[in-house]
Motif scaffolding. Sequence first.
Motif, PDB file in Angstrom:
ATOM      1  N   ASP A 282      -7.415   7.209  -0.887  1.00 44.98           N
ATOM      2  CA  ASP A 282      -6.652   6.046  -0.428  1.00 44.98           C
ATOM      3  C   ASP A 282      -7.632   5.006   0.120  1.00 44.98           C
ATOM      4  O   ASP A 282      -8.136   5.129   1.236  1.00 44.98           O
ATOM      5  CB  ASP A 282      -5.652   6.483   0.650  1.00 44.98           C
TER       6      ASP A 282
ATOM      7  N   LYS B 205      -4.108  -4.225   0.383  1.00 43.75           N
ATOM      8  CA  LYS B 205      -4.635  -5.183   1.365  1.00 43.75           C
ATOM      9  C   LYS B 205      -5.528  -6.277   0.745  1.00 43.75           C
ATOM     10  O   LYS B 205      -5.022  -7.256   0.237  1.00 43.75           O
ATOM     11  CB  LYS B 205      -5.362  -4.428   2.472  1.00 43.75           C
TER      12      LYS B 205
ATOM     13  N   GLN C 134      -7.457   0.449   2.795  1.00 45.07           N
ATOM     14  CA  GLN C 134      -8.168  -0.260   3.860  1.00 45.07           C
ATOM     15  C   GLN C 134      -9.666  -0.402   3.583  1.00 45.07           C
ATOM     16  O   GLN C 134     -10.289  -1.359   4.011  1.00 45.07           O
ATOM     17  CB  GLN C 134      -7.947   0.486   5.180  1.00 45.07           C
TER      18      GLN C 134
ATOM     19  N   GLY D  52       0.823  -1.205   0.000  1.00 45.29           N
ATOM     20  CA  GLY D  52       0.000   0.000   0.000  1.00 45.29           C
ATOM     21  C   GLY D  52       0.862   1.262   0.000  1.00 45.29           C
ATOM     22  O   GLY D  52       0.570   2.226  -0.705  1.00 45.29           O
ATOM     23  N   SER D  53       1.927   1.250   0.796  1.00 48.31           N
ATOM     24  CA  SER D  53       2.804   2.431   0.867  1.00 48.31           C
ATOM     25  C   SER D  53       3.379   2.770  -0.505  1.00 48.31           C
ATOM     26  O   SER D  53       3.426   3.937  -0.903  1.00 48.31           O
ATOM     27  CB  SER D  53       3.971   2.177   1.833  1.00 48.31           C
TER      28      SER D  53
HETATM   29  C1  PLP Z   1      -5.134   3.706   4.347  1.00 49.97           C
HETATM   30  C2  PLP Z   1      -3.806   3.024   4.225  1.00 49.97           C
HETATM   31  N1  PLP Z   1      -2.960   3.410   3.272  1.00 49.97           N
HETATM   32  C3  PLP Z   1      -1.763   2.815   3.117  1.00 49.97           C
HETATM   33  C4  PLP Z   1      -1.360   1.792   3.941  1.00 49.97           C
HETATM   34  C5  PLP Z   1       0.002   1.159   3.769  1.00 49.97           C
HETATM   35  O1  PLP Z   1      -0.100  -0.131   3.277  1.00 49.97           O
HETATM   36  P1  PLP Z   1       1.120  -1.158   3.457  1.00 49.97           P
HETATM   37  O2  PLP Z   1       1.252  -1.441   4.910  1.00 49.97           O
HETATM   38  O3  PLP Z   1       0.701  -2.347   2.618  1.00 49.97           O
HETATM   39  O4  PLP Z   1       2.326  -0.497   2.879  1.00 49.97           O
HETATM   40  C6  PLP Z   1      -2.220   1.346   4.949  1.00 49.97           C
HETATM   41  C7  PLP Z   1      -1.822   0.247   5.857  1.00 49.97           C
HETATM   42  O5  PLP Z   1      -2.330   0.078   6.932  1.00 49.97           O
HETATM   43  C8  PLP Z   1      -3.475   1.986   5.100  1.00 49.97           C
HETATM   44  O6  PLP Z   1      -4.333   1.609   6.071  1.00 49.97           O
END
Ligand code: PLP
Length: 442
Positions: free
Chosen positions: A245, A274, A248, A112-113
């Motif tokens: 975003d 996710k 989640q 996600g990041s």
């Molecule tokens: C809204 C949101 N964006 C981005 C992320 C980041 O995802 P990742 O942990 O797969 O990098 C998260 C993770 O909890 C999230 O809840």
Amino acid sequence: MLTHQSQIHARGRQALLHEPAGGDPDKLTLVKALGSLVWDEAGKEYIDCTAQAWSNNLGANDPRVIEAAIEQTRQITHARPTFHTPVLLELAELMVSIAPRGLDRVGFTLHGSMAVEMALKLAMRNRPDAQHIAILHDAYHGRSLTTMAASWPHPGNVFGVLQPRFLRLPRPDLYRPRANLTSAEDTDLSLQLIRDILAKGTEGPVAALIYEPIQGNGGHNVFSTRWHRGIREICDEHGIMLIIDEVQTGLGRTGRMWASDYYGIDPDVLVFGKGVGGGFPLAGVLAKRRYAKFLAGDDQLTFGQFPIALAAGLAAVRAIIADDLCARAAENGKYATQRLLEMQQRHPLIGDVRSPGLMVSIELVRDRISKEPATTESHRVFELAQERGVIFGESRYGGLGNLIKIKPPLDISREHLATALDVLDEVLTIVEGEGQERFHDH
Ligand SMILES: Cc1ncc(COP(=O)(O)O)c(C=O)c1O
């Protein structure tokens, strides 16, 4: 007497970079998962109301996903981004077909990041003159250096020297509106403050505004339709790319495929992650066609289009559609929410019950008027429930810590969900009793 294997595990715990020295005694070692259940190394069974960081929207180890991943493993496990694979093209076609209207391009990555970073890069590629990217207070967008800076402040941040600065915008709080305001007034005030900041508080244009339609890690903060509409208007007025975003909230969690569908948001770019991977690492970005594509080298990662994750994702998304998990999330969420509202009548600790769909949390407070967070009580609820075989989510980070999160797989059986809520009811009674004892001791 420690067995040979448990000695190895103990040494492994010491070796891990991400553990506090000596290991976290509370941390379970999971050995198996199926649907909404997980098992630890002692063979104890738990109902998992976290869906492992809210990622198993489809229950864990769904045979359709596992078979697809195994089959892909036999064909080709890795292809660098200069090549296509059939699963890449098939999942691209499927994601665009389920995306909110107008989002007809897609890019993939593993976390996600990194998907958030992809979206931010897309904004900069398309508006090279802009110097700012805006985020909301209490946002959470990840843990890479950049997305960490785009999240709520990290206590004792030692990474700042290498982190970009984001334009941090206020948000309304439906549970704790600013002094003497109704939540609708707080929403209007927040929108007005944002307008003022964009008019007078920044130099140069803003490339993008990114926000979570329901803030997850920042405290399960829900917004009204009025807010979402207002933000869209502001972005249109200033030519700002609106990035939603949904890492989640996507893939059925709210009872619709996307929270954007649920709230009627019209994103320019949507970030997913996710639940899309069916338990495998997968994330990405959907974008409107009008944006310029990335140029070669803008966003290529060695494993960015990892065929096994893509195959798992293709099977998971197909299963989410075939099993109508959006409807399951809506039904299960309605049941859980009704039961929690009923418990709220009996349990003074429950300050607020939040949804929608199966994105459910309760906020525990010491007093319903002052809304003082019941942080130690929440951790106690978490601990006692885990002892009884139910794992709830908790918010331990950054001064939060009074939420109990109930976000199991969307296809959790009614029996398991009912059991988890029964356990919550029981442990709330115990923790409230402990509070009474403490009160009388003083
Ligand atoms: C809204 C949101 N964006 C981005 C992320 C980041 O995802 P990742 O942990 O797969 O990098 C998260 C993770 O909890 C999230 O809840």
